[in-house]
Design a protein around this motif. Structure first.
Motif, mmCIF file in Angstrom:
data_model
loop_
_atom_site.group_PDB
_atom_site.id
_atom_site.type_symbol
_atom_site.label_atom_id
_atom_site.label_comp_id
_atom_site.label_asym_id
_atom_site.label_seq_id
_atom_site.Cartn_x
_atom_site.Cartn_y
_atom_site.Cartn_z
ATOM 1 N N ALA A 79 0.825 -1.207 0.000
ATOM 2 C CA ALA A 79 0.000 0.000 0.000
ATOM 3 C C ALA A 79 0.859 1.258 0.000
ATOM 4 O O ALA A 79 0.532 2.248 -0.670
ATOM 5 C CB ALA A 79 -0.916 -0.008 1.224
ATOM 6 N N ALA A 80 2.001 1.232 0.682
ATOM 7 C CA ALA A 80 2.885 2.398 0.705
ATOM 8 C C ALA A 80 3.512 2.638 -0.665
ATOM 9 O O ALA A 80 3.634 3.788 -1.128
ATOM 10 C CB ALA A 80 3.971 2.215 1.760
ATOM 11 N N ILE A 81 3.918 1.564 -1.354
ATOM 12 C CA ILE A 81 4.501 1.715 -2.690
ATOM 13 C C ILE A 81 3.451 2.185 -3.681
ATOM 14 O O ILE A 81 3.723 3.045 -4.545
ATOM 15 C CB ILE A 81 5.129 0.384 -3.137
ATOM 16 C CG1 ILE A 81 6.299 0.022 -2.229
ATOM 17 C CG2 ILE A 81 5.593 0.461 -4.591
ATOM 18 C CD1 ILE A 81 6.840 -1.376 -2.474
ATOM 19 N N MET A 99 6.670 7.770 -6.295
ATOM 20 C CA MET A 99 7.957 8.449 -6.327
ATOM 21 C C MET A 99 8.104 9.482 -5.212
ATOM 22 O O MET A 99 9.210 9.994 -5.005
ATOM 23 C CB MET A 99 8.141 9.112 -7.676
ATOM 24 C CG MET A 99 8.255 8.120 -8.834
ATOM 25 S SD MET A 99 9.483 6.835 -8.584
ATOM 26 C CE MET A 99 10.976 7.803 -8.444
ATOM 27 N N ARG A 100 7.017 9.749 -4.474
ATOM 28 C CA ARG A 100 7.137 10.679 -3.340
ATOM 29 C C ARG A 100 7.983 10.069 -2.221
ATOM 30 O O ARG A 100 8.417 10.796 -1.319
ATOM 31 C CB ARG A 100 5.761 11.046 -2.791
ATOM 32 C CG ARG A 100 4.856 11.757 -3.789
ATOM 33 C CD ARG A 100 3.594 12.252 -3.101
ATOM 34 N NE ARG A 100 2.656 12.849 -4.031
ATOM 35 C CZ ARG A 100 1.677 12.183 -4.645
ATOM 36 N NH1 ARG A 100 1.519 10.869 -4.426
ATOM 37 N NH2 ARG A 100 0.870 12.798 -5.484
ATOM 38 N N LEU A 101 8.161 8.763 -2.267
ATOM 39 C CA LEU A 101 8.955 8.102 -1.235
ATOM 40 C C LEU A 101 10.444 8.420 -1.375
ATOM 41 O O LEU A 101 11.188 8.247 -0.408
ATOM 42 C CB LEU A 101 8.748 6.583 -1.303
ATOM 43 C CG LEU A 101 7.316 6.106 -1.054
ATOM 44 C CD1 LEU A 101 7.232 4.603 -1.261
ATOM 45 C CD2 LEU A 101 6.851 6.482 0.336
ATOM 46 N N GLY A 102 10.845 8.835 -2.518
ATOM 47 C CA GLY A 102 12.260 9.190 -2.727
ATOM 48 C C GLY A 102 13.040 8.065 -3.371
ATOM 49 O O GLY A 102 12.768 6.876 -3.147
ATOM 50 N N GLN A 103 14.001 8.424 -4.170
ATOM 51 C CA GLN A 103 14.811 7.444 -4.893
ATOM 52 C C GLN A 103 15.632 6.595 -3.939
ATOM 53 O O GLN A 103 15.718 5.378 -4.087
ATOM 54 C CB GLN A 103 15.735 8.192 -5.869
ATOM 55 C CG GLN A 103 16.562 7.290 -6.783
ATOM 56 C CD GLN A 103 15.726 6.584 -7.812
ATOM 57 O OE1 GLN A 103 14.638 7.081 -8.193
ATOM 58 N NE2 GLN A 103 16.206 5.423 -8.303
ATOM 59 N N THR A 104 16.197 7.178 -2.943
ATOM 60 C CA THR A 104 17.036 6.426 -2.005
ATOM 61 C C THR A 104 16.221 5.410 -1.223
ATOM 62 O O THR A 104 16.639 4.257 -1.026
ATOM 63 C CB THR A 104 17.744 7.392 -1.044
ATOM 64 O OG1 THR A 104 18.455 8.379 -1.795
ATOM 65 C CG2 THR A 104 18.692 6.642 -0.133
ATOM 66 N N ARG A 105 15.057 5.791 -0.737
ATOM 67 C CA ARG A 105 14.216 4.883 0.049
ATOM 68 C C ARG A 105 13.711 3.732 -0.813
ATOM 69 O O ARG A 105 13.640 2.588 -0.334
ATOM 70 C CB ARG A 105 13.047 5.663 0.662
ATOM 71 C CG ARG A 105 12.192 4.788 1.570
ATOM 72 C CD ARG A 105 11.075 5.583 2.209
ATOM 73 N NE ARG A 105 11.545 6.413 3.309
ATOM 74 C CZ ARG A 105 11.673 7.723 3.264
ATOM 75 N NH1 ARG A 105 11.384 8.397 2.145
ATOM 76 N NH2 ARG A 105 12.119 8.397 4.312
ATOM 77 N N ASN A 145 7.430 -6.539 -7.469
ATOM 78 C CA ASN A 145 6.864 -6.234 -8.775
ATOM 79 C C ASN A 145 6.275 -4.825 -8.799
ATOM 80 O O ASN A 145 6.447 -4.084 -9.776
ATOM 81 C CB ASN A 145 5.805 -7.258 -9.142
ATOM 82 C CG ASN A 145 6.389 -8.654 -9.245
ATOM 83 O OD1 ASN A 145 7.582 -8.818 -9.573
ATOM 84 N ND2 ASN A 145 5.555 -9.655 -8.957
ATOM 85 N N ALA A 146 5.562 -4.417 -7.747
ATOM 86 C CA ALA A 146 5.000 -3.071 -7.702
ATOM 87 C C ALA A 146 6.097 -2.024 -7.648
ATOM 88 O O ALA A 146 5.979 -0.937 -8.250
ATOM 89 C CB ALA A 146 4.089 -2.947 -6.488
ATOM 90 N N LEU A 189 9.514 2.269 -10.385
ATOM 91 C CA LEU A 189 10.814 2.760 -10.859
ATOM 92 C C LEU A 189 10.858 2.880 -12.367
ATOM 93 O O LEU A 189 11.487 3.808 -12.937
ATOM 94 C CB LEU A 189 11.933 1.850 -10.353
ATOM 95 C CG LEU A 189 12.159 1.839 -8.854
ATOM 96 C CD1 LEU A 189 13.187 0.780 -8.471
ATOM 97 C CD2 LEU A 189 12.583 3.201 -8.358
ATOM 98 N N SER A 190 10.197 1.966 -13.066
ATOM 99 C CA SER A 190 10.185 2.016 -14.528
ATOM 100 C C SER A 190 9.382 3.209 -15.019
ATOM 101 O O SER A 190 9.744 3.847 -16.015
ATOM 102 C CB SER A 190 9.610 0.713 -15.110
ATOM 103 O OG SER A 190 8.259 0.554 -14.678
ATOM 104 N N SER A 191 8.317 3.554 -14.361
ATOM 105 C CA SER A 191 7.556 4.730 -14.758
ATOM 106 C C SER A 191 8.365 6.003 -14.547
ATOM 107 O O SER A 191 8.267 6.974 -15.308
ATOM 108 C CB SER A 191 6.248 4.810 -13.962
ATOM 109 O OG SER A 191 6.520 4.948 -12.585
#
Length: 382
Positions: A334-336, A341-347, A370-371, A376-378
């Motif tokens: 649910a978090a992903i 992308m608001r979670l940040g690239q590093t996280r 998979n999610a 990341l692909s988007s």
């Protein structure tokens, strides 16, 4: 004609007959009279054996004169005694009474029996000549003048009555006025305590209402939103670690007993259920608050805590362990999905490495991988 001898004999019998009359008129003697004793009337009315009729009449007259003298010289009863006699229940007597003119009998008209419907006689004040009529003080006050007008009651307050009483008891004591108490909360009046200390005592809902009420326009809200930090999960970690320690404390400490068998599970089952409840409450709290970054950090922390719980020998006993892993996997998914992308690239990169390791404990967590790859692909395509 009567002879002098007959006259002397009749006069000699007078004292004896008068004594018999006195004894007959006395109530005690009347009640104690024997049946053989003749009544006074029979003694007086009996003619002489020699036939002297005039002698009998003379004896009757002399007896009446002596009896009248006895009644004249006898003392009169007091008014109180007369009232007592009239109030008491009188008995009907069959003896001779001078009060009754007809001799007093069962059929005489002079009977003084009181009827039950008759009023009780009161004390006759006219019988006493030296008695002075007196009245009550209230009657003497109201007889000569009109009654005084009633004074209106003074409705004094309890505080005034108390102050007046204090003045009477202690004249020199000053009256101290009661200070008006402030009904405001202590946090508003106590300026000596720092504001952060006061905010720690408020509940989460009180803090929310305090902040929302102080936001007046969109500018204040935007400025406050930029200052919002990431939720601190350290307090949640401490609570979860405490629940895990209770599980290990419940296990047997003897070297001869296993710590993963059915006997050990029966002792730790209650603490395992409590551990699962704490995990559910904390994850739901962050999920409802939509703090997706804090939820990802919490999943990373809680997964390591669940993985260190005992792994029981029976597959059925590991049901609580699997339920905890499933709950964390759903929270991570649910978090992903919502955070993106608001979670940040590093996280996101750190989460991808952790998910591949977590798949060893729980294989269904690969759906989160998979999610994450789609997210990341988007980002790369954009």
């Amino acid at each position: 004609m009567t002879t002098p001898l007959q006259t002397r004999m009749a006069l000699a019998e007078i004292p004896d007959r008068l004594e018999a009359l006195r004894m007959a008129n006395t109530p005690t003697n009347a009640n104690r009279r024997t049946p053989d004793e003749p009544t006074p009337a029979a003694i007086v009315n009996t003619p002489n054996a020699n036939g002297g009729g005039g002698l009998g009449m003379r004896v009757d007259n002399e007896a009446n004169v002596v009896q009248g003298q006895d009644f004249v010289f006898s003392p009169l009863p007091s008014p109180d005694e007369l009232v007592i006699r009239q109030r008491g229940r009188r008995r009907f007597t069959t003896t001779f009474s001078p009060d009754k003119p007809n001799g007093g009998g069962s059929g005489s008209g002079g009977s003084s029996m009181r009827s039950p419907f008759q009023r009780t006689p009161t004390k006759n004040l006219q019988l006493t000549s030296g008695m002075i009529l007196r009245s009550s003080p209230r009657k003497r006050l109201t007889m000569g003048s009109t009654p005084p007008e009633p004074t209106p009651m003074e409705t004094n307050s309890p505080i005034k009555i108390k102050s007046d009483l204090t003045k009477q008891l202690w004249p020199g004591t000053p009256i101290v006025k009661k200070l008006k108490m402030d009904d405001r909360p202590v946090g508003q009046t106590n300026t000596e305590v720092a504001l952060p200390s006061l905010l720690q005592g408020l509940s989460q809902q009180q803090l929310i209402e305090l902040i929302v009420n102080n936001v007046n326009n969109a500018g204040d809200e935007e400025r406050l939103r930029r200052q919002l930090p990431t939720p601190d999960i350290s307090a949640l970690e401490q609570e979860l670690q405490y629940a895990k320690r209770l599980i290990f404390k419940s296990l047997p400490t003897s070297r001869l007993c296993k710590k993963t068998d059915a006997a050990a599970y029966s002792k730790a089952s209650m603490h395992l259920n409590e551990f699962k409840r704490v995990l559910q409450v904390q994850a739901k709290r962050l999920h409802d608050a939509t703090h997706w970054d804090a939820l990802v950090d919490y999943v990373s922390m809680a997964w390591q805590c669940v993985a260190t719980t005992p792994n029981w020998e029976s597959h059925a006993h590991n049901a609580v362990r699997r339920q905890c892993f499933k709950l964390l996997a759903c929270s991570c998914y649910a978090a992903i999905k919502h955070g993106g992308m608001r979670l940040g690239q590093t996280r996101l990169e750190s989460l991808e490495r952790n998910l591949r390791e977590w798949s060893k404990d729980y294989e269904d967590v690969l759906s989160c991988v998979n999610a994450l790859q789609r997210t990341l692909s988007s980002r790369t395509s954009i």
